[in-house]
Design a protein around this motif. Structure first.
Motif, PDB file in Angstrom:
ATOM      1  N   SER A 165      42.171  64.635  29.410  1.00  0.00           N
ATOM      2  CA  SER A 165      41.138  65.258  30.489  1.00  0.00           C
ATOM      3  C   SER A 165      41.908  65.044  31.781  1.00  0.00           C
ATOM      4  O   SER A 165      41.129  65.398  32.465  1.00  0.00           O
ATOM      5  CB  SER A 165      40.103  64.060  30.266  1.00  0.00           C
ATOM      6  N   LEU A 166      43.215  64.583  31.989  1.00  0.00           N
ATOM      7  CA  LEU A 166      43.630  64.605  33.330  1.00  0.00           C
ATOM      8  C   LEU A 166      44.318  65.739  33.784  1.00  0.00           C
ATOM      9  O   LEU A 166      44.319  66.034  35.149  1.00  0.00           O
ATOM     10  CB  LEU A 166      44.773  63.367  33.521  1.00  0.00           C
ATOM     11  N   GLY A 167      44.581  66.583  32.635  1.00  0.00           N
ATOM     12  CA  GLY A 167      44.892  67.773  33.142  1.00  0.00           C
ATOM     13  C   GLY A 167      46.198  67.842  33.510  1.00  0.00           C
ATOM     14  O   GLY A 167      46.739  68.796  34.205  1.00  0.00           O
ATOM     15  N   LEU A 168      47.050  66.900  33.059  1.00  0.00           N
ATOM     16  CA  LEU A 168      48.488  66.847  33.318  1.00  0.00           C
ATOM     17  C   LEU A 168      49.488  67.755  32.577  1.00  0.00           C
ATOM     18  O   LEU A 168      48.943  68.324  31.454  1.00  0.00           O
ATOM     19  CB  LEU A 168      49.085  65.593  33.311  1.00  0.00           C
ATOM     20  N   ASP A 169      50.556  68.234  33.184  1.00  0.00           N
ATOM     21  CA  ASP A 169      51.567  68.996  32.659  1.00  0.00           C
ATOM     22  C   ASP A 169      51.756  68.469  31.295  1.00  0.00           C
ATOM     23  O   ASP A 169      52.375  67.368  31.060  1.00  0.00           O
ATOM     24  CB  ASP A 169      52.654  69.343  33.520  1.00  0.00           C
ATOM     25  N   PRO A 170      51.830  69.019  30.107  1.00  0.00           N
ATOM     26  CA  PRO A 170      52.382  68.598  28.639  1.00  0.00           C
ATOM     27  C   PRO A 170      53.649  67.836  28.882  1.00  0.00           C
ATOM     28  O   PRO A 170      54.249  66.866  28.163  1.00  0.00           O
ATOM     29  CB  PRO A 170      52.224  69.866  27.952  1.00  0.00           C
ATOM     30  N   ALA A 171      54.245  68.662  29.482  1.00  0.00           N
ATOM     31  CA  ALA A 171      56.108  68.321  29.774  1.00  0.00           C
ATOM     32  C   ALA A 171      55.937  66.753  30.286  1.00  0.00           C
ATOM     33  O   ALA A 171      56.711  65.978  29.767  1.00  0.00           O
ATOM     34  CB  ALA A 171      56.643  69.221  30.409  1.00  0.00           C
ATOM     35  N   LEU A 172      54.847  66.599  31.216  1.00  0.00           N
ATOM     36  CA  LEU A 172      54.922  65.240  31.865  1.00  0.00           C
ATOM     37  C   LEU A 172      54.724  64.325  30.941  1.00  0.00           C
ATOM     38  O   LEU A 172      55.131  63.115  30.942  1.00  0.00           O
ATOM     39  CB  LEU A 172      54.221  65.256  33.014  1.00  0.00           C
ATOM     40  N   LEU A 173      53.588  64.291  30.002  1.00  0.00           N
ATOM     41  CA  LEU A 173      53.154  63.752  29.008  1.00  0.00           C
ATOM     42  C   LEU A 173      54.056  63.454  28.185  1.00  0.00           C
ATOM     43  O   LEU A 173      54.456  62.066  27.478  1.00  0.00           O
ATOM     44  CB  LEU A 173      51.815  64.234  28.354  1.00  0.00           C
ATOM     45  N   GLU A 174      55.069  64.254  27.685  1.00  0.00           N
ATOM     46  CA  GLU A 174      56.008  64.039  26.747  1.00  0.00           C
ATOM     47  C   GLU A 174      57.272  63.321  27.528  1.00  0.00           C
ATOM     48  O   GLU A 174      57.698  62.159  26.573  1.00  0.00           O
ATOM     49  CB  GLU A 174      56.472  65.332  26.320  1.00  0.00           C
ATOM     50  N   GLN A 175      57.299  63.513  28.610  1.00  0.00           N
ATOM     51  CA  GLN A 175      58.380  62.595  29.104  1.00  0.00           C
ATOM     52  C   GLN A 175      57.883  61.095  29.361  1.00  0.00           C
ATOM     53  O   GLN A 175      58.575  60.047  28.953  1.00  0.00           O
ATOM     54  CB  GLN A 175      58.542  62.931  30.881  1.00  0.00           C
ATOM     55  N   ARG A 176      56.470  60.965  29.513  1.00  0.00           N
ATOM     56  CA  ARG A 176      55.927  59.594  29.616  1.00  0.00           C
ATOM     57  C   ARG A 176      56.085  59.131  28.054  1.00  0.00           C
ATOM     58  O   ARG A 176      56.478  57.671  28.109  1.00  0.00           O
ATOM     59  CB  ARG A 176      54.548  59.735  29.818  1.00  0.00           C
ATOM     60  N   GLN A 177      55.809  59.676  26.972  1.00  0.00           N
ATOM     61  CA  GLN A 177      56.045  59.053  25.815  1.00  0.00           C
ATOM     62  C   GLN A 177      57.480  58.502  25.664  1.00  0.00           C
ATOM     63  O   GLN A 177      57.556  57.726  25.084  1.00  0.00           O
ATOM     64  CB  GLN A 177      55.500  59.957  24.868  1.00  0.00           C
ATOM     65  N   ALA A 178      58.432  59.433  25.914  1.00  0.00           N
ATOM     66  CA  ALA A 178      59.695  59.283  25.644  1.00  0.00           C
ATOM     67  C   ALA A 178      60.173  57.916  26.633  1.00  0.00           C
ATOM     68  O   ALA A 178      60.921  57.129  26.107  1.00  0.00           O
ATOM     69  CB  ALA A 178      60.531  60.239  26.261  1.00  0.00           C
ATOM     70  N   MET A 179      59.624  57.814  27.834  1.00  0.00           N
ATOM     71  CA  MET A 179      59.971  56.452  28.588  1.00  0.00           C
ATOM     72  C   MET A 179      59.272  55.387  27.960  1.00  0.00           C
ATOM     73  O   MET A 179      59.965  54.298  28.175  1.00  0.00           O
ATOM     74  CB  MET A 179      59.297  56.782  30.134  1.00  0.00           C
TER      75      MET A 179
END
Length: 462
Positions: free
Chosen positions: A238-252
Protein backbone atom coordinates in the motif's frame (compact mmCIF):
# COMPACT_ATOMS: atom_id res chain seq x y z
CA UNK A 1 54.46 30.89 14.53
CA UNK A 2 56.33 28.03 12.89
CA UNK A 3 54.29 28.19 9.69
CA UNK A 4 52.42 30.95 7.92
CA UNK A 5 48.69 30.40 7.41
CA UNK A 6 46.14 32.80 5.97
CA UNK A 7 42.90 33.20 7.94
CA UNK A 8 40.84 33.89 4.82
CA UNK A 9 41.70 30.50 3.29
CA UNK A 10 41.54 27.80 5.99
CA UNK A 11 41.03 25.16 3.29
CA UNK A 12 44.69 25.67 2.38
CA UNK A 13 45.74 24.82 5.94
CA UNK A 14 44.94 21.18 5.16
CA UNK A 15 47.75 21.17 2.59
CA UNK A 16 50.35 21.52 5.35
CA UNK A 17 51.88 18.51 7.08
CA UNK A 18 50.33 17.14 10.25
CA UNK A 19 53.54 17.97 12.15
CA UNK A 20 53.30 21.59 11.01
CA UNK A 21 49.66 21.83 12.03
CA UNK A 22 50.39 20.34 15.46
CA UNK A 23 53.27 22.72 16.17
CA UNK A 24 51.38 26.02 16.15
CA UNK A 25 51.59 27.71 19.58
CA UNK A 26 48.22 28.05 21.27
CA UNK A 27 48.07 31.85 21.36
CA UNK A 28 48.81 32.14 17.65
CA UNK A 29 46.48 29.26 16.72
CA UNK A 30 43.53 30.73 18.61
CA UNK A 31 44.12 34.17 17.10
CA UNK A 32 44.19 32.59 13.64
CA UNK A 33 41.06 30.51 14.36
CA UNK A 34 39.08 33.50 15.60
CA UNK A 35 39.92 35.47 12.47
CA UNK A 36 39.04 32.49 10.23
CA UNK A 37 35.67 32.00 11.96
CA UNK A 38 34.99 35.73 11.81
CA UNK A 39 35.65 35.79 8.06
CA UNK A 40 33.64 32.61 7.40
CA UNK A 41 30.61 33.96 9.26
CA UNK A 42 30.84 37.33 7.51
CA UNK A 43 31.01 35.63 4.10
CA UNK A 44 28.10 33.25 4.66
CA UNK A 45 25.78 35.13 7.03
CA UNK A 46 23.56 36.62 4.35
CA UNK A 47 24.16 33.99 1.64
CA UNK A 48 22.67 31.01 3.46
CA UNK A 49 18.99 31.55 4.24
CA UNK A 50 18.97 29.40 7.39
CA UNK A 51 22.06 31.10 8.82
CA UNK A 52 20.66 34.54 8.04
CA UNK A 53 17.39 33.63 9.76
CA UNK A 54 19.15 32.43 12.90
CA UNK A 55 21.64 35.30 13.00
CA UNK A 56 18.88 37.87 12.51
CA UNK A 57 16.73 36.36 15.26
CA UNK A 58 19.68 36.01 17.66
CA UNK A 59 20.91 39.52 16.80
CA UNK A 60 24.40 38.39 15.77
CA UNK A 61 25.96 40.64 13.15
CA UNK A 62 29.61 39.73 13.56
CA UNK A 63 31.99 37.56 15.56
CA UNK A 64 34.30 39.48 17.88
CA UNK A 65 35.04 36.76 20.45
CA UNK A 66 34.98 33.04 19.68
CA UNK A 67 32.10 32.61 22.17
CA UNK A 68 29.98 34.94 20.00
CA UNK A 69 29.55 32.09 17.53
CA UNK A 70 27.55 29.86 19.92
CA UNK A 71 24.08 31.40 19.34
CA UNK A 72 24.44 30.92 15.56
CA UNK A 73 25.62 27.30 15.58
CA UNK A 74 23.16 24.78 14.16
CA UNK A 75 22.44 21.79 16.32
CA UNK A 76 22.95 18.34 14.87
CA UNK A 77 19.22 17.94 14.12
CA UNK A 78 19.02 20.78 11.61
CA UNK A 79 20.28 18.75 8.65
CA UNK A 80 17.34 16.35 9.01
CA UNK A 81 14.76 18.95 9.94
CA UNK A 82 12.36 18.32 7.04
CA UNK A 83 8.83 16.91 7.08
CA UNK A 84 9.14 13.15 6.63
CA UNK A 85 6.22 13.26 4.19
CA UNK A 86 8.59 14.85 1.66
CA UNK A 87 10.61 11.64 1.64
CA UNK A 88 7.60 9.33 1.74
CA UNK A 89 5.99 11.17 -1.16
CA UNK A 90 9.31 11.51 -3.00
CA UNK A 91 8.58 15.21 -3.46
CA UNK A 92 11.98 16.25 -4.79
CA UNK A 93 10.93 19.82 -5.49
CA UNK A 94 10.16 20.36 -1.80
CA UNK A 95 13.24 18.43 -0.70
CA UNK A 96 15.41 20.64 -2.91
CA UNK A 97 13.71 23.78 -1.62
CA UNK A 98 14.43 22.60 1.93
CA UNK A 99 18.10 21.93 1.18
CA UNK A 100 18.39 25.26 -0.63
CA UNK A 101 17.94 27.01 2.73
CA UNK A 102 21.11 25.37 4.03
CA UNK A 103 23.56 26.17 1.25
CA UNK A 104 25.11 29.20 -0.39
CA UNK A 105 24.59 27.58 -3.79
CA UNK A 106 21.46 28.25 -5.81
CA UNK A 107 19.67 24.91 -6.09
CA UNK A 108 16.63 26.37 -7.84
CA UNK A 109 18.43 25.72 -11.12
CA UNK A 110 18.81 21.97 -10.56
CA UNK A 111 16.85 20.00 -13.16
CA UNK A 112 14.54 17.66 -11.24
CA UNK A 113 12.80 16.21 -14.29
CA UNK A 114 12.09 12.49 -14.11
CA UNK A 115 13.45 11.82 -10.61
CA UNK A 116 11.87 8.88 -8.79
CA UNK A 117 14.38 7.98 -6.04
CA UNK A 118 16.59 9.72 -3.49
CA UNK A 119 19.62 8.08 -5.10
CA UNK A 120 18.72 9.75 -8.39
CA UNK A 121 18.21 13.07 -6.59
CA UNK A 122 21.66 12.86 -4.98
CA UNK A 123 23.22 11.95 -8.33
CA UNK A 124 21.47 14.90 -10.01
CA UNK A 125 22.81 17.23 -7.30
CA UNK A 126 26.31 15.82 -7.84
CA UNK A 127 26.06 16.47 -11.55
CA UNK A 128 25.16 20.06 -10.63
CA UNK A 129 28.35 20.42 -8.54
CA UNK A 130 27.15 19.40 -5.09
CA UNK A 131 28.62 16.51 -3.05
CA UNK A 132 25.65 15.91 -0.77
CA UNK A 133 26.01 12.89 1.49
CA UNK A 134 23.75 11.49 4.17
CA UNK A 135 24.03 9.80 7.52
CA UNK A 136 21.45 8.24 9.78
CA UNK A 137 21.45 8.34 13.55
CA UNK A 138 19.41 6.66 16.23
CA UNK A 139 16.13 7.96 14.76
CA UNK A 140 16.80 6.48 11.31
CA UNK A 141 15.92 9.81 9.65
CA UNK A 142 18.55 10.83 7.09
CA UNK A 143 20.69 13.91 7.65
CA UNK A 144 21.87 15.57 4.45
CA UNK A 145 25.19 17.46 4.52
CA UNK A 146 25.11 20.10 1.73
CA UNK A 147 28.79 19.84 0.81
CA UNK A 148 29.93 20.65 -2.74
CA UNK A 149 33.00 20.30 -4.93
CA UNK A 150 34.18 23.57 -3.34
CA UNK A 151 35.23 21.51 -0.31
CA UNK A 152 36.64 18.48 -2.15
CA UNK A 153 40.31 19.52 -2.11
CA UNK A 154 40.58 20.32 1.63
CA UNK A 155 38.40 17.29 2.43
CA UNK A 156 40.82 15.01 0.57
CA UNK A 157 43.99 16.56 1.98
CA UNK A 158 42.64 16.35 5.51
CA UNK A 159 41.64 12.71 4.96
CA UNK A 160 45.17 11.87 3.87
CA UNK A 161 46.69 13.89 6.71
CA UNK A 162 44.58 12.35 9.44
CA UNK A 163 45.24 8.83 8.15
CA UNK A 164 48.97 9.55 8.30
CA UNK A 165 48.55 10.87 11.84
CA UNK A 166 46.64 7.72 12.85
CA UNK A 167 49.10 5.15 11.59
CA UNK A 168 52.36 6.87 10.63
CA UNK A 169 52.23 5.70 6.98
CA UNK A 170 52.29 8.44 4.32
CA UNK A 171 49.38 7.54 2.01
CA UNK A 172 50.68 9.86 -0.71
CA UNK A 173 53.75 7.66 -1.08
CA UNK A 174 52.73 4.21 0.20
CA UNK A 175 49.74 2.45 -1.38
CA UNK A 176 48.47 -0.51 0.62
CA UNK A 177 45.85 -3.07 -0.48
CA UNK A 178 42.81 -2.34 1.66
CA UNK A 179 40.31 -4.77 3.18
CA UNK A 180 37.07 -3.14 4.33
CA UNK A 181 34.14 -5.33 5.50
CA UNK A 182 31.46 -2.96 4.28
CA UNK A 183 29.50 -1.94 1.22
CA UNK A 184 30.89 -0.19 -1.85
CA UNK A 185 29.81 3.15 -3.27
CA UNK A 186 26.67 5.11 -2.52
CA UNK A 187 26.04 8.46 -0.87
CA UNK A 188 26.24 7.48 2.80
CA UNK A 189 28.96 9.81 4.10
CA UNK A 190 31.53 7.20 5.09
CA UNK A 191 31.03 5.15 1.93
CA UNK A 192 31.31 8.28 -0.21
CA UNK A 193 34.59 9.14 1.49
CA UNK A 194 35.83 5.62 0.80
CA UNK A 195 34.97 6.01 -2.88
CA UNK A 196 36.50 9.47 -3.17
CA UNK A 197 39.71 8.83 -1.22
CA UNK A 198 40.29 5.27 -0.01
CA UNK A 199 40.30 3.62 -3.44
CA UNK A 200 43.12 5.95 -4.51
CA UNK A 201 44.94 5.36 -1.23
CA UNK A 202 44.75 1.61 -1.88
CA UNK A 203 46.36 2.02 -5.30
CA UNK A 204 43.24 1.49 -7.42
CA UNK A 205 39.95 -0.36 -7.60
CA UNK A 206 41.61 -3.78 -7.90
CA UNK A 207 43.39 -3.27 -4.57
CA UNK A 208 40.33 -2.05 -2.66
CA UNK A 209 38.32 -4.99 -1.34
CA UNK A 210 34.86 -4.62 0.21
CA UNK A 211 32.59 -7.29 1.63
CA UNK A 212 29.86 -6.41 -0.87
CA UNK A 213 30.19 -4.70 -4.25
CA UNK A 214 26.82 -3.00 -3.81
CA UNK A 215 25.40 -0.54 -1.29
CA UNK A 216 22.16 0.04 0.59
CA UNK A 217 20.15 2.61 -1.41
CA UNK A 218 19.38 5.84 0.42
CA UNK A 219 15.69 5.25 -0.27
CA UNK A 220 15.71 2.06 1.78
CA UNK A 221 17.60 3.77 4.59
CA UNK A 222 15.15 6.67 4.58
CA UNK A 223 12.07 4.47 4.61
CA UNK A 224 13.34 1.65 6.80
CA UNK A 225 11.17 2.54 9.77
CA UNK A 226 8.06 3.07 7.68
CA UNK A 227 8.66 -0.14 5.72
CA UNK A 228 9.09 -2.20 8.87
CA UNK A 229 5.89 -0.78 10.37
CA UNK A 230 4.01 -1.47 7.14
CA UNK A 231 5.40 -4.98 6.93
CA UNK A 232 4.28 -5.71 10.48
CA UNK A 233 0.75 -4.78 9.40
CA UNK A 234 0.99 -6.56 6.04
CA UNK A 235 0.62 -3.23 4.23
CA UNK A 236 3.93 -2.86 2.37
CA UNK A 237 2.30 -2.82 -1.06
CA UNK A 238 0.00 0.00 0.00
CA UNK A 239 3.02 2.33 0.23
CA UNK A 240 3.14 2.48 -3.54
CA UNK A 241 6.89 1.98 -3.75
CA UNK A 242 8.75 0.90 -6.86
CA UNK A 243 8.68 -2.95 -6.99
CA UNK A 244 12.39 -2.91 -7.85
CA UNK A 245 13.06 -1.07 -4.59
CA UNK A 246 11.10 -3.67 -2.64
CA UNK A 247 13.09 -6.44 -4.33
CA UNK A 248 16.29 -4.66 -3.31
CA UNK A 249 15.02 -4.49 0.26
CA UNK A 250 14.30 -8.20 0.32
CA UNK A 251 17.77 -8.94 -1.02
CA UNK A 252 19.31 -6.66 1.61
CA UNK A 253 17.39 -8.37 4.40
CA UNK A 254 18.60 -11.76 3.23
CA UNK A 255 22.12 -10.39 2.92
CA UNK A 256 21.93 -9.05 6.48
CA UNK A 257 20.91 -12.46 7.85
CA UNK A 258 23.97 -14.15 6.37
CA UNK A 259 26.39 -11.23 6.89
CA UNK A 260 28.45 -12.81 9.68
CA UNK A 261 29.02 -15.95 7.60
CA UNK A 262 29.80 -13.88 4.48
CA UNK A 263 32.28 -11.75 6.41
CA UNK A 264 34.06 -14.75 7.90
CA UNK A 265 34.41 -16.39 4.47
CA UNK A 266 35.47 -13.12 2.80
CA UNK A 267 38.13 -12.34 5.39
CA UNK A 268 39.31 -15.94 5.38
CA UNK A 269 40.00 -15.78 1.65
CA UNK A 270 41.81 -12.41 1.78
CA UNK A 271 43.86 -13.33 4.82
CA UNK A 272 45.30 -16.18 2.78
CA UNK A 273 45.68 -14.12 -0.39
CA UNK A 274 47.67 -11.38 1.34
CA UNK A 275 49.74 -13.55 3.67
CA UNK A 276 53.20 -12.02 4.00
CA UNK A 277 52.15 -8.69 2.44
CA UNK A 278 51.51 -5.29 3.98
CA UNK A 279 47.82 -4.40 4.02
CA UNK A 280 45.42 -1.90 5.52
CA UNK A 281 42.39 -3.33 7.32
CA UNK A 282 39.52 -1.03 8.27
CA UNK A 283 36.04 -1.43 9.64
CA UNK A 284 33.80 -0.87 12.62
CA UNK A 285 35.18 -2.08 15.92
CA UNK A 286 32.26 -4.50 16.18
CA UNK A 287 33.05 -6.10 12.79
CA UNK A 288 36.77 -6.30 13.50
CA UNK A 289 36.06 -8.02 16.79
CA UNK A 290 33.60 -10.46 15.16
CA UNK A 291 36.26 -11.51 12.66
CA UNK A 292 38.99 -11.70 15.29
CA UNK A 293 36.85 -13.78 17.65
CA UNK A 294 35.80 -16.19 14.91
CA UNK A 295 39.42 -16.62 13.86
CA UNK A 296 40.82 -17.01 17.36
CA UNK A 297 38.12 -19.55 18.22
CA UNK A 298 39.50 -21.65 15.36
CA UNK A 299 43.09 -21.13 16.48
CA UNK A 300 43.89 -18.83 13.57
CA UNK A 301 45.98 -15.62 13.34
CA UNK A 302 46.74 -13.36 10.40
CA UNK A 303 50.25 -13.37 9.00
CA UNK A 304 50.40 -10.01 7.27
CA UNK A 305 53.81 -8.36 6.81
CA UNK A 306 55.14 -5.95 9.47
CA UNK A 307 53.95 -2.41 8.86
CA UNK A 308 50.37 -3.42 8.14
CA UNK A 309 47.67 -1.02 9.34
CA UNK A 310 44.53 -1.66 11.37
CA UNK A 311 42.02 1.13 11.79
CA UNK A 312 38.50 1.16 13.17
CA UNK A 313 35.64 3.32 14.37
CA UNK A 314 31.95 3.36 15.12
CA UNK A 315 32.21 1.94 18.63
CA UNK A 316 30.82 -1.52 19.41
CA UNK A 317 27.38 -0.72 17.99
CA UNK A 318 25.64 -3.95 17.07
CA UNK A 319 27.75 -6.10 19.38
CA UNK A 320 26.67 -6.66 22.95
CA UNK A 321 28.80 -7.76 25.86
CA UNK A 322 32.22 -7.47 24.24
CA UNK A 323 34.95 -8.43 26.72
CA UNK A 324 37.11 -5.75 28.29
CA UNK A 325 40.13 -6.96 26.32
CA UNK A 326 38.39 -6.94 22.92
CA UNK A 327 40.91 -4.44 21.53
CA UNK A 328 43.87 -6.59 22.56
CA UNK A 329 42.20 -9.61 20.95
CA UNK A 330 41.72 -7.70 17.69
CA UNK A 331 45.35 -6.57 17.58
CA UNK A 332 46.57 -10.06 18.43
CA UNK A 333 44.47 -11.71 15.72
CA UNK A 334 45.47 -9.27 12.99
CA UNK A 335 49.11 -9.23 14.14
CA UNK A 336 49.45 -5.47 14.58
CA UNK A 337 50.54 -3.37 17.56
CA UNK A 338 48.18 -0.46 17.11
CA UNK A 339 44.49 0.02 16.40
CA UNK A 340 44.01 3.40 14.72
CA UNK A 341 41.01 5.48 15.73
CA UNK A 342 39.52 8.86 14.84
CA UNK A 343 36.73 11.03 16.25
CA UNK A 344 34.51 13.49 14.46
CA UNK A 345 31.14 13.97 12.84
CA UNK A 346 30.11 14.18 9.23
CA UNK A 347 29.14 17.88 9.35
CA UNK A 348 32.78 18.94 9.92
CA UNK A 349 35.74 18.09 7.71
CA UNK A 350 38.41 18.05 10.42
CA UNK A 351 38.06 14.86 12.46
CA UNK A 352 40.63 14.10 15.16
CA UNK A 353 43.10 11.17 15.26
CA UNK A 354 43.81 9.28 18.47
CA UNK A 355 47.37 9.79 19.71
CA UNK A 356 49.51 7.11 21.34
CA UNK A 357 48.57 8.48 24.74
CA UNK A 358 44.83 8.03 24.29
CA UNK A 359 43.55 11.47 23.26
CA UNK A 360 41.82 12.73 20.12
CA UNK A 361 43.67 15.82 18.84
CA UNK A 362 41.71 18.41 16.87
CA UNK A 363 43.35 20.03 13.82
CA UNK A 364 43.43 23.85 13.79
CA UNK A 365 40.56 24.01 11.26
CA UNK A 366 38.22 22.37 13.81
CA UNK A 367 37.55 25.05 16.39
CA UNK A 368 36.12 23.57 19.61
CA UNK A 369 33.95 25.10 22.30
CA UNK A 370 32.10 23.49 25.20
CA UNK A 371 28.66 24.39 26.53
CA UNK A 372 27.10 23.58 29.87
CA UNK A 373 23.53 22.26 30.18
CA UNK A 374 22.14 25.82 30.06
CA UNK A 375 23.90 26.66 26.80
CA UNK A 376 26.64 28.77 28.40
CA UNK A 377 30.23 28.63 27.16
CA UNK A 378 32.62 26.83 29.48
CA UNK A 379 36.13 28.23 30.07
CA UNK A 380 38.70 27.22 27.50
CA UNK A 381 41.28 26.29 30.09
CA UNK A 382 42.30 23.36 32.22
CA UNK A 383 40.09 20.26 31.89
CA UNK A 384 36.40 20.82 31.10
CA UNK A 385 33.47 18.50 30.40
CA UNK A 386 30.44 19.63 28.40
CA UNK A 387 28.52 19.48 25.11
CA UNK A 388 30.91 19.77 22.18
CA UNK A 389 30.48 22.53 19.62
CA UNK A 390 32.76 22.52 16.58
CA UNK A 391 33.16 25.35 14.11
CA UNK A 392 34.63 24.38 10.75
CA UNK A 393 35.72 27.54 8.87
CA UNK A 394 36.61 25.63 5.68
CA UNK A 395 33.21 25.20 3.93
CA UNK A 396 32.12 27.74 1.37
CA UNK A 397 28.94 25.85 0.50
CA UNK A 398 27.40 25.69 3.96
CA UNK A 399 27.82 27.08 7.46
CA UNK A 400 30.29 25.00 9.50
CA UNK A 401 29.18 25.82 13.05
CA UNK A 402 27.52 22.78 14.68
CA UNK A 403 26.43 21.81 18.18
CA UNK A 404 26.97 18.10 18.60
CA UNK A 405 25.05 15.46 20.52
CA UNK A 406 28.19 14.45 22.41
CA UNK A 407 29.41 15.16 25.92
CA UNK A 408 33.21 15.21 25.86
CA UNK A 409 36.09 16.13 28.14
CA UNK A 410 38.60 18.56 26.64
CA UNK A 411 42.11 19.12 27.94
CA UNK A 412 42.93 22.65 26.84
CA UNK A 413 46.56 22.77 27.96
CA UNK A 414 49.18 21.67 25.44
CA UNK A 415 50.98 19.18 27.64
CA UNK A 416 50.12 15.86 25.98
CA UNK A 417 53.07 13.49 26.10
CA UNK A 418 52.63 12.75 22.38
CA UNK A 419 53.96 16.21 21.57
CA UNK A 420 51.01 17.36 19.42
CA UNK A 421 49.94 20.88 20.35
CA UNK A 422 46.17 21.22 20.18
CA UNK A 423 43.07 20.87 22.36
CA UNK A 424 42.57 17.15 22.99
CA UNK A 425 39.47 15.13 23.70
CA UNK A 426 39.47 12.24 26.17
CA UNK A 427 38.60 8.84 24.71
CA UNK A 428 35.43 8.37 26.79
CA UNK A 429 32.59 10.14 24.95
CA UNK A 430 28.95 10.11 26.02
CA UNK A 431 26.14 10.31 23.45
CA UNK A 432 23.29 12.31 24.97
CA UNK A 433 20.65 10.56 22.85
CA UNK A 434 21.81 7.08 23.83
CA UNK A 435 21.51 7.94 27.49
CA UNK A 436 18.22 9.82 27.28
CA UNK A 437 16.06 7.36 25.41
CA UNK A 438 16.97 8.67 21.96
CA UNK A 439 15.75 12.20 22.70
CA UNK A 440 18.62 14.69 22.94
CA UNK A 441 17.23 17.72 24.79
CA UNK A 442 19.44 20.59 23.62
CA UNK A 443 19.42 23.99 25.28
CA UNK A 444 20.78 26.43 22.75
CA UNK A 445 22.98 29.42 23.41
CA UNK A 446 21.14 32.73 23.02
CA UNK A 447 17.35 32.94 22.82
CA UNK A 448 15.55 29.58 22.80
CA UNK A 449 12.47 31.22 21.26
CA UNK A 450 14.62 32.58 18.43
CA UNK A 451 16.16 29.17 17.90
CA UNK A 452 12.73 27.48 17.82
CA UNK A 453 11.59 29.98 15.20
CA UNK A 454 14.70 29.22 13.16
CA UNK A 455 14.00 25.46 13.31
CA UNK A 456 10.44 26.06 12.15
CA UNK A 457 11.76 28.17 9.28
CA UNK A 458 14.12 25.40 8.15
CA UNK A 459 11.32 22.86 8.31
CA UNK A 460 9.14 25.13 6.23
CA UNK A 461 6.68 26.35 8.81
CA UNK A 462 7.81 29.99 9.01
Amino acid sequence: MSISLLPDNPGAWTYRSWEDLMSIPREEREKLQLEAVRISFARLRNRIPALKKLADRQGVEQIDRIEDVLPVCFDHRVLKNYPIQIIENRDFAKLTTWLDKLTAHDLTKVDLTGLTTIEEWLARLEAYGMLVTYSSGTTGKLSFVPRSYDELGPWKYHFYNVNYASNGIDPWKVKLPTLSPTYRGGYQTMLKMMTLFNVEMAGGEEHYHTLYDSHIPADLMALSGRLQAAEDKGEVMSLGLDPALLEQRQAMLEQGRRRDADMEAWFGKLIGQYKGQRVKVGGTFADLYRVAKAGLDKGMRCEFAPGSILTGGGGMKGYKDAPDDWEDQVKYFFGVDKLGNQYGFSECIGNAPLCDHGFFHLPPYSVPLLMDTDGNALPREGVQKGRLVLVDPIPQSYWGGFTSGDEVTIHWEEDCSCGWKSPRIAKTIRRFAENEGGDDKITCAGSQAAYNEFMAFVQGEA
